[in-house]
Scaffold this motif. Sequence first.
Motif, short mmCIF file in Angstrom:
data_model
loop_
_atom_site.label_atom_id
_atom_site.label_comp_id
_atom_site.label_asym_id
_atom_site.label_seq_id
_atom_site.Cartn_x
_atom_site.Cartn_y
_atom_site.Cartn_z
N TYR A 1 -9.00 9.64 3.44
CA TYR A 1 -7.55 9.56 3.29
C TYR A 1 -6.90 9.98 4.61
O TYR A 1 -6.60 11.14 4.82
N THR B 1 0.83 -1.21 0.00
CA THR B 1 0.00 0.00 0.00
C THR B 1 0.86 1.26 0.00
O THR B 1 0.57 2.23 -0.72
N ILE B 2 1.93 1.24 0.78
CA ILE B 2 2.80 2.41 0.86
C ILE B 2 3.57 2.60 -0.44
O ILE B 2 3.66 3.71 -0.97
N THR C 1 2.93 1.52 -3.53
CA THR C 1 2.11 1.84 -4.70
C THR C 1 1.36 3.16 -4.56
O THR C 1 0.80 3.67 -5.55
N GLY C 2 1.33 3.71 -3.35
CA GLY C 2 0.62 4.97 -3.14
C GLY C 2 -0.89 4.82 -3.16
O GLY C 2 -1.60 5.83 -3.33
N SER C 3 -1.38 3.63 -3.02
CA SER C 3 -2.83 3.40 -3.07
C SER C 3 -3.47 3.67 -1.72
O SER C 3 -2.79 3.74 -0.68
N ASN C 4 -4.79 3.83 -1.73
CA ASN C 4 -5.54 4.10 -0.51
C ASN C 4 -6.76 3.18 -0.45
O ASN C 4 -7.87 3.57 -0.85
N HIS D 1 2.79 7.80 2.49
CA HIS D 1 2.97 7.92 1.04
C HIS D 1 4.01 8.98 0.69
O HIS D 1 4.74 8.85 -0.30
N GLU D 2 4.08 10.03 1.51
CA GLU D 2 5.03 11.11 1.24
C GLU D 2 6.44 10.75 1.68
O GLU D 2 7.41 11.37 1.24
N LYS E 1 8.00 7.37 1.75
CA LYS E 1 7.91 5.93 1.51
C LYS E 1 9.09 5.15 2.09
O LYS E 1 8.91 4.08 2.68
N ARG F 1 -1.28 9.33 4.47
CA ARG F 1 -0.73 10.36 3.59
C ARG F 1 0.75 10.60 3.91
O ARG F 1 1.57 10.74 2.99
#
Length: 246
Positions: A159, A144-145, A147-150, A167-168, A170, A164
Motif C-alpha cells: 500500500y 481507484t481513488i 473507490t478507495g481500492s488498492n 485515498h485520504e 479524494k 494512501r
Amino acid sequence: MSRFGVFIIGFFFLMSIFDVMKTVSADERVDVGTQYDKDDFEAEFGDENTDSMYSKGTEEDHIEVREQSSFVKPTAVHHAKDLPTLRVFYCVSCGYKQAFDQFTTFAKEKYPNMPVEGANFAPVLWKAYVAQAVSVFKLVLLATILTGSNPLAWIGLGYPGLLRHAHENKMSSCMLVFMLGNLAEQSLISTGAFEVYLGNEQIWSKIESGRVPSPQEFMQLIDAQLAVLGKAPVNTESFGEFQQTV
C-alpha cells in the motif's frame, strides 16, 4: 506522506491550474469578433506590419493611401461556377474552429457557389494512441481513488504512501489527476494546424508559416488560385473588388 511529497503534489497542482488558465486565455484570443475591426484581428493574427504593406506617397504624387482600419466586405461573385472545394484542416484543441467559421463566412460572401469543408487536423498516429492511453489511465486512476481500492496489493506491491494519501484526500487528488491528465492529452493532440486547400492545391500552412493568415491574405490566396485555374477574374483593385475581363 512526507512534507516534501505534499509540497510536490501542491506544486504540480498549482502548475496545472496555471496551464489551464493560459489555455483558456489563448482560446479567447481566437475570437476575432463579428465587427471585423483591426484591433480584434490583430489580437488573433497580430503580425501584420501595416506600415510596410502599403507604400504611402507624397501629397504631390496624389496617391490615395489605403488604411487598414477595418475589414472590407468582399463583393459577391455570383457568376463563378464549378468552383473547387475549399478545405480547411485546423486544430480544434487550439481554438481555431472560431477562425474557420469566420473565414468560411468571408469565402461564402464573395463566392456563394464555392463548397467549403472543414475538419480537425489529426495528430500523428503515435501521439493519438498515447493520448488514448493517458485518457484510459486517468479514468482508472480516478476510479481507484474514488473507490478507495488498492490494485497494487493484488500484485504484491503493498500500500504505497502516495496512494494512501490520495485515498485520504479524494477531492483534491481527483482534481489534480483530472487536470494533469487533460493537460497531457491536450499537449499530445494539439497540432497547431490551420491548413488551407483549394481543390488539390494547398494555399496556406500554419505549420510551415507559423501563423494563421489574416482575412485579407486568406481571400487574396483564394482569388489568386482561382485566377490560375481560370475560374474567376484577376483581382486588380482593393481587397474584395474585381474587374470584369472580356
